[in-house]
Design a protein around this motif. Structure first.
Motif, mmCIF file in Angstrom:
data_model
loop_
_atom_site.group_PDB
_atom_site.id
_atom_site.type_symbol
_atom_site.label_atom_id
_atom_site.label_comp_id
_atom_site.label_asym_id
_atom_site.label_seq_id
_atom_site.Cartn_x
_atom_site.Cartn_y
_atom_site.Cartn_z
ATOM 1 N N ALA A 186 -0.305 7.352 -8.736
ATOM 2 C CA ALA A 186 -0.482 5.937 -8.394
ATOM 3 C C ALA A 186 0.518 5.546 -7.332
ATOM 4 N N ILE A 187 0.061 4.756 -6.395
ATOM 5 C CA ILE A 187 0.945 4.168 -5.399
ATOM 6 C C ILE A 187 0.733 2.664 -5.450
ATOM 7 N N GLU B 115 5.964 4.619 -6.381
ATOM 8 C CA GLU B 115 5.128 5.722 -6.819
ATOM 9 C C GLU B 115 5.166 5.801 -8.335
ATOM 10 N N GLY B 116 4.062 6.227 -8.935
ATOM 11 C CA GLY B 116 3.994 6.343 -10.379
ATOM 12 C C GLY B 116 2.771 7.127 -10.799
ATOM 13 N N GLU B 117 2.324 6.864 -12.036
ATOM 14 C CA GLU B 117 1.166 7.562 -12.574
ATOM 15 C C GLU B 117 0.288 6.591 -13.353
ATOM 16 N N VAL B 118 -1.004 6.661 -13.095
ATOM 17 C CA VAL B 118 -1.967 5.903 -13.880
ATOM 18 C C VAL B 118 -2.147 6.651 -15.197
ATOM 19 N N GLN B 119 -1.895 5.969 -16.304
ATOM 20 C CA GLN B 119 -2.039 6.578 -17.626
ATOM 21 C C GLN B 119 -3.444 6.385 -18.184
ATOM 22 N N ASN B 120 -4.000 5.200 -17.942
ATOM 23 C CA ASN B 120 -5.377 4.942 -18.350
ATOM 24 C C ASN B 120 -5.970 3.890 -17.435
ATOM 25 N N LEU C 290 1.879 -9.462 -7.640
ATOM 26 C CA LEU C 290 0.611 -9.019 -7.057
ATOM 27 C C LEU C 290 0.857 -7.730 -6.295
ATOM 28 N N VAL C 291 -0.024 -6.750 -6.489
ATOM 29 C CA VAL C 291 0.144 -5.442 -5.866
ATOM 30 C C VAL C 291 -1.196 -4.928 -5.357
ATOM 31 N N MET C 292 -1.115 -3.913 -4.522
ATOM 32 C CA MET C 292 -2.283 -3.132 -4.141
ATOM 33 C C MET C 292 -2.080 -1.766 -4.785
ATOM 34 N N LEU C 293 -2.999 -1.384 -5.663
ATOM 35 C CA LEU C 293 -2.926 -0.105 -6.364
ATOM 36 C C LEU C 293 -3.800 0.910 -5.660
ATOM 37 N N THR C 294 -3.222 2.049 -5.343
ATOM 38 C CA THR C 294 -3.980 3.176 -4.828
ATOM 39 C C THR C 294 -3.949 4.270 -5.874
ATOM 40 N N VAL C 295 -5.119 4.683 -6.315
ATOM 41 C CA VAL C 295 -5.236 5.806 -7.229
ATOM 42 C C VAL C 295 -5.563 6.994 -6.344
ATOM 43 N N ASP C 296 -4.597 7.864 -6.166
ATOM 44 C CA ASP C 296 -4.692 8.912 -5.157
ATOM 45 C C ASP C 296 -5.304 10.189 -5.714
#
Length: 94
Positions: free
Chosen positions: A17-18, A27-32, A51-57
């Motif tokens: 995840a970004i 930077e991180g990780e999508v868990q669910n 508020l963020v923009m999430l990128t699932v890479d």
């Protein structure tokens, strides 16, 4: 036993995840993930209502606007501005 109030089932997903907030990148990780939100872990938790923009890479290769709606010791709950099935006006696909 916890009573779930979710409208959509969450899928277990471990993907990069970004998070982009203003000019900062986390930077991180999508868990669910569900159609309306995601739970993300990162070394730098954001604040409630940020508020963020999430990128699932590399998995979904998409970006989606989201709001931090829950912060725990384990990570952050994000609520998408629109669910994943709604129009592409808020998302861009890589």
């Amino acid at each position: 036993m916890r009573n779930e109030k979710r409208s959509f089932t969450r899928l277990i997903l471990h993907a990069e995840a970004i998070l982009l907030k203003d000019d900062l990148i986390f930077e991180g990780e999508v868990q669910n993930l569900s159609l309306q939100g995601a739970f993300v872990t990162t070394g730098w938790p954001l604040r409630l209502y940020d508020l963020v923009m999430l990128t699932v890479d590399k998995t979904l290769a998409c970006q989606i606007k989201a709001k931090v709606v829950r912060v725990t010791d384990m990570g952050m709950g994000l609520e998408f501005e629109k669910n994943l099935l709604e129009g592409d006006d808020q998302r861009s696909h890589a």
